[in-house]
Motif scaffolding. Structure first.
Motif, PDB file in Angstrom:
ATOM      1  N   GLY A 229      29.215  13.559  28.544  1.00  0.00           N
ATOM      2  CA  GLY A 229      27.802  13.660  28.913  1.00  0.00           C
ATOM      3  C   GLY A 229      26.862  13.651  27.721  1.00  0.00           C
ATOM      4  O   GLY A 229      25.639  13.649  27.888  1.00  0.00           O
ATOM      5  N   THR A 230      27.422  13.670  26.507  1.00  0.00           N
ATOM      6  CA  THR A 230      26.597  13.766  25.305  1.00  0.00           C
ATOM      7  C   THR A 230      25.558  12.644  25.227  1.00  0.00           C
ATOM      8  O   THR A 230      24.397  12.882  24.924  1.00  0.00           O
ATOM      9  N   GLY A 231      25.998  11.434  25.519  1.00  0.00           N
ATOM     10  CA  GLY A 231      25.107  10.287  25.405  1.00  0.00           C
ATOM     11  C   GLY A 231      23.897  10.390  26.318  1.00  0.00           C
ATOM     12  O   GLY A 231      22.777  10.097  25.914  1.00  0.00           O
ATOM     13  N   ASP A 232      24.126  10.852  27.566  1.00  0.00           N
ATOM     14  CA  ASP A 232      23.026  10.969  28.527  1.00  0.00           C
ATOM     15  C   ASP A 232      21.980  11.944  28.026  1.00  0.00           C
ATOM     16  O   ASP A 232      20.784  11.679  28.062  1.00  0.00           O
ATOM     17  N   GLN A 233      22.453  13.118  27.574  1.00  0.00           N
ATOM     18  CA  GLN A 233      21.533  14.150  27.113  1.00  0.00           C
ATOM     19  C   GLN A 233      20.688  13.639  25.955  1.00  0.00           C
ATOM     20  O   GLN A 233      19.468  13.804  25.915  1.00  0.00           O
ATOM     21  N   VAL A 234      21.350  12.974  25.025  1.00  0.00           N
ATOM     22  CA  VAL A 234      20.674  12.546  23.808  1.00  0.00           C
ATOM     23  C   VAL A 234      19.634  11.461  24.084  1.00  0.00           C
ATOM     24  O   VAL A 234      18.552  11.478  23.520  1.00  0.00           O
ATOM     25  N   ILE A 235      19.952  10.533  24.982  1.00  0.00           N
ATOM     26  CA  ILE A 235      18.999   9.445  25.204  1.00  0.00           C
ATOM     27  C   ILE A 235      17.736   9.983  25.882  1.00  0.00           C
ATOM     28  O   ILE A 235      16.619   9.540  25.582  1.00  0.00           O
ATOM     29  N   ILE A 236      17.891  10.991  26.749  1.00  0.00           N
ATOM     30  CA  ILE A 236      16.704  11.587  27.384  1.00  0.00           C
ATOM     31  C   ILE A 236      15.837  12.237  26.307  1.00  0.00           C
ATOM     32  O   ILE A 236      14.617  12.048  26.253  1.00  0.00           O
ATOM     33  N   ASP A 237      16.494  13.025  25.428  1.00  0.00           N
ATOM     34  CA  ASP A 237      15.747  13.665  24.339  1.00  0.00           C
ATOM     35  C   ASP A 237      15.055  12.624  23.474  1.00  0.00           C
ATOM     36  O   ASP A 237      13.893  12.782  23.092  1.00  0.00           O
ATOM     37  N   ALA A 238      15.774  11.548  23.163  1.00  0.00           N
ATOM     38  CA  ALA A 238      15.208  10.523  22.292  1.00  0.00           C
ATOM     39  C   ALA A 238      14.007   9.857  22.962  1.00  0.00           C
ATOM     40  O   ALA A 238      13.006   9.554  22.301  1.00  0.00           O
TER      41      ALA A 238
ATOM     42  N   GLY B 173      21.909   6.152  23.384  1.00  0.00           N
ATOM     43  CA  GLY B 173      22.556   7.453  23.545  1.00  0.00           C
ATOM     44  C   GLY B 173      24.067   7.346  23.545  1.00  0.00           C
ATOM     45  O   GLY B 173      24.764   8.148  22.912  1.00  0.00           O
ATOM     46  N   VAL B 174      24.597   6.344  24.232  1.00  0.00           N
ATOM     47  CA  VAL B 174      26.056   6.207  24.240  1.00  0.00           C
ATOM     48  C   VAL B 174      26.558   5.729  22.882  1.00  0.00           C
ATOM     49  O   VAL B 174      27.678   6.044  22.491  1.00  0.00           O
ATOM     50  N   LEU B 175      25.712   4.998  22.141  1.00  0.00           N
ATOM     51  CA  LEU B 175      26.128   4.605  20.786  1.00  0.00           C
ATOM     52  C   LEU B 175      26.273   5.849  19.901  1.00  0.00           C
ATOM     53  O   LEU B 175      27.229   5.968  19.126  1.00  0.00           O
ATOM     54  N   TYR B 176      25.327   6.769  20.039  1.00  0.00           N
ATOM     55  CA  TYR B 176      25.382   8.054  19.325  1.00  0.00           C
ATOM     56  C   TYR B 176      26.694   8.769  19.655  1.00  0.00           C
ATOM     57  O   TYR B 176      27.412   9.251  18.770  1.00  0.00           O
ATOM     58  N   MET B 177      27.019   8.773  20.951  1.00  0.00           N
ATOM     59  CA  MET B 177      28.241   9.440  21.396  1.00  0.00           C
ATOM     60  C   MET B 177      29.485   8.769  20.806  1.00  0.00           C
ATOM     61  O   MET B 177      30.409   9.454  20.352  1.00  0.00           O
ATOM     62  N   VAL B 178      29.486   7.435  20.791  1.00  0.00           N
ATOM     63  CA  VAL B 178      30.629   6.717  20.214  1.00  0.00           C
ATOM     64  C   VAL B 178      30.773   7.082  18.736  1.00  0.00           C
ATOM     65  O   VAL B 178      31.886   7.308  18.243  1.00  0.00           O
ATOM     66  N   GLY B 179      29.629   7.174  18.034  1.00  0.00           N
ATOM     67  CA  GLY B 179      29.672   7.570  16.627  1.00  0.00           C
ATOM     68  C   GLY B 179      30.353   8.912  16.446  1.00  0.00           C
ATOM     69  O   GLY B 179      31.190   9.102  15.551  1.00  0.00           O
ATOM     70  N   ALA B 180      30.005   9.864  17.337  1.00  0.00           N
ATOM     71  CA  ALA B 180      30.608  11.190  17.239  1.00  0.00           C
ATOM     72  C   ALA B 180      32.110  11.142  17.518  1.00  0.00           C
ATOM     73  O   ALA B 180      32.918  11.717  16.774  1.00  0.00           O
TER      74      ALA B 180
END
Lengths: 385, 287
Positions: free
Chosen positions: B217-226, B40-47
């Motif tokens: 907080g983007t990374g946290d939200q995304v990893i839960i969804d994933a 999730g935090v990797l996704y956030m770093v990408g953004a």
């Protein structure tokens, strides 16, 4: 010779420090501490006690049963919300102060705490039933998801019980019981309340893990297939362990909420669930007191960090690096470190007695070499000869 | 009542982004046996990287997306080669906690670099038009995101099933020791898979940047969804990741039409139902 070495170890290293005496000293320190410590330090020590119970309850499931929950915040906050509702809403609404008079705040707290623990135990029944259908990382994911569902419910205040993102303020008042005034909002008084709950709680957990139930938990952790083969209902054992672990977590929850004076959705967030995980990794999951030692290390490290503004901004980084270092280099955490250090020192003593300074130096050199090999060794797949 | 096409498409575009991250998660898990909490935090770093490159440096959008993906891929390689590699033979839970340590470290570092404010950016100019649908107009960029998800699915399937490298990856996934004995350079393959998985997360985040505000907080939200996605679909299954992601995306977008707030609980409800009736996930156990 062996008996001789054992005798030496006892004489030189234990120096008369039997287990009972260590416990007695720790007990006296815990009893006297709030009388000599400044108010804020009493608060910190109270948190240490609560975190120790929280992490030890968590470790019943992780260290003993082998299931890593990333959702224990749900039970920590769940009991806190029940307590808050009883204290803030139910008791005033029912007009119970007419019945219990000046003892009302105390009665409200006790009733709220009991109901809180009962609530999370009941909540843990279905959640645990579904979660223990999965193992290992799947279990970690499902518990994380459940707790985030709970967090969302608390944040959106779906049933009007949580007051949304602001949460509920819980300030316990002063009660009078048998002529004694007890101010539960007072830090020193509340410290003793927490101590009076945590010590029996820890003792109960100690008895639990040493009981046949605890041994079966360990059997399930070590090899669930073999445990099943000798007649253990593995899923049921895990379920029972889950529910008990949640109940102790709930007990910690009804202690932390009055200490913080508030219960807000943040307490149910997964970052709170991560706390017992970090604490247990720091302390060591394979020793009963590992999580408690971890709680001491965790809370005082946080306190030390707050003393340095630069570190305080980056406390997440500090803990991240710390967890990484413990996992890579000190597998068994603080508790493992203590026992390794004591056996290393006794070995050093023996070598010194046998071969003098040279023997002791050789021991130091060989353990340094062994440590380097372990810490920076090549991965098995890289084909070391 | 007519079909709510807009909501369906919105749900599919959300599902497509979730798919990119769940795909990387599933790929790394399927081959390495590592559940990467830091995905999730990797996704956030990408953004973040994409926004900085596109808005801050003023470079081309497409270049920024690629840079975002590659930077995240490199972060993943550093994680794998520097740390995760050392603990493959340990308890999987130790590995999970190790990746969790990276959640703390990476989110702290991103906050240091990008601060607490939220970032947004515009869709590329080529796609700044809308498509007319029976019930209104729909931004082309969202359609493009859906397309990327489908392309990623097909491309990964092709690589894994039809190429030599894919065969090596599948062989290593089913028996690491045997593959090593037959001469597969397993550590290098693992690093490569980790790069691809992280790259996909980075691309997912990069494509999300024009659609949502990027915050710490983007990374946290995304990893839960994933996690919900892979539990529903079955961890390690790519078809499962795709179906799971689309289900969650649709539940999110259609849920609000039924009851307000339902979008937040329906995914969890779906996950619980799957766990009760099919604990291994809809497509788990196969592949």
């Amino acid at each position: 010779m062996a008996a001789d070495a054992e005798g030496l170890r006892t004489r030189v290293l234990r120096n008369g420090w039997t287990r009972e005496r260590v416990y007695a000293v720790v007990g006296v320190v815990l009893l006297v501490a709030p009388l000599v410590l400044p108010s804020f330090q009493t608060y910190v020590l109270t948190e240490v006690l609560v975190l120790a119970l929280f992490a030890t309850g968590f470790n019943l499931l992780y260290g003993y049963t082998g299931l890593l929950s990333f959702g224990h915040a749900m039970f920590y906050a769940g009991s806190g919300y029940v307590l808050a509702n009883v204290v803030v809403r139910v008791v005033p609404a029912l007009g119970l102060s007419g019945v219990f008079g000046s003892a009302t705040p105390l009665v409200a707290y006790v009733v709220g705490a009991v109901l809180g623990v009962v609530f999370v135990t009941l909540l843990a029944l279905p959640v645990g039933y579904l979660s223990v259908r999965l193992e290992e990382i799947y279990f970690a994911m499902i518990t994380l998801s459940f707790s985030m569902a709970f967090y969302t419910l608390a944040l959106k205040d779906v049933w009007g019980l949580t007051n949304g993102s602001d949460g509920l303020t819980v300030i316990l008042g002063s009660a009078e019981l048998l002529g004694f005034g007890i101010s539960l909002a007072d830090r020193v008084t509340f410290y003793y309340v927490v101590l009076a709950v945590v010590v029996p709680g820890m003792y109960a957990l100690r008895r639990l893990v040493a009981s046949p139930f605890g041994l079966v938990c360990e059997a399930v952790r070590e090899n669930s297939g073999r445990a099943a083969a000798v007649g253990v209902d593995v899923r049921r054992q895990r379920w029972a362990s889950f529910v008990l672990s949640a109940a102790f977590t709930g007990l910690a929850g009804v202690l932390i909420v009055p200490l913080h004076w508030v219960v807000a959705p943040g307490l149910a967030h997964w970052t709170t669930s991560a706390e017992p995980v970090i604490i247990t990794v720091l302390g060591g999951s394979r020793a009963f007191l590992g999580p408690a030692l971890g709680a001491v290390a965790f809370r005082y490290l946080r306190w030390i960090i707050t003393q340095f503004p630069l570190l305080e901004v980056h406390w997440q980084l500090v803990f991240g690096v710390l967890v990484l270092a413990v996992l890579l280099f000190f597998e068994r955490g603080v508790a493992g470190g203590v026992s390794a250090a004591s056996s290393w020192l006794s070995e050093l003593g023996e070598r010194y007695r046998d071969d003098g300074t040279d023997g002791a130096l050789a021991h130091v050199r060989s353990s340094l070499a062994g440590y380097r090999r372990r810490a920076f060794g090549r991965h098995p797949e890289e084909g070391s000869p | 009542m007519a079909l709510p096409i807009q909501e369906i498409l919105t749900g599919l575009s959300l599902g497509s982004r979730l798919f990119l991250i769940a795909l990387g998660l599933s790929l790394i898990f399927g081959v390495l046996g590592v559940l990467n909490f830091a995905h999730g935090v990797l996704y956030m770093v990408g953004a973040y990287v994409t926004v900085s490159v596109a808005v801050g440096l003023g470079l081309n959008f497409w270049l920024a997306v690629v840079v975002g993906g590659v930077v995240v891929g490199i972060v993943g390689v550093v994680m794998e080669m520097g740390f995760i590699r050392r603990v493959y033979d340990r308890d999987p839970l130790d590995v999970l906690i190790l990746t969790f340590a990276f959640v703390l470290i990476i989110s702290d570092l991103t906050r240091t670099v990008w601060g607490n404010q939220s970032y947004t950016m515009n869709a590329p100019e080529v796609l700044q038009f809308t498509v007319t649908l029976p019930d209104g107009r729909f931004p082309a960029y969202r359609l493009f995101v859906i397309l990327v998800g489908v392309v990623a699915m097909v491309a990964l399937w092709f690589v894994l099933q039809r190429t030599y490298v894919g065969r090596l990856v599948r062989a290593t996934s089913s028996d690491r020791d045997m593959a090593a004995l037959l001469g597969v350079d397993v550590p290098r393959l693992y690093t490569m898979v980790f790069f691809v998985g992280s790259f996909l997360a980075g691309i997912g985040g990069a494509l999300a940047a024009p659609l949502q505000a990027i915050t710490p907080g983007t990374g946290d939200q995304v990893i839960i969804d994933a996690f919900v996605v892979v539990v529903i679909g079955g961890l390690g299954s790519f078809v499962g990741a795709f179906v799971g992601a689309m289900i969650i995306g649709l539940l999110r977008s259609l849920g609000v039409l039924v009851v307000s707030g339902a979008d937040l609980f329906l995914p969890f409800l779906a996950m619980i139902l799957v766990l009760v009736f099919r604990p291994q996930g809809l497509f788990g156990g196969g592949e």
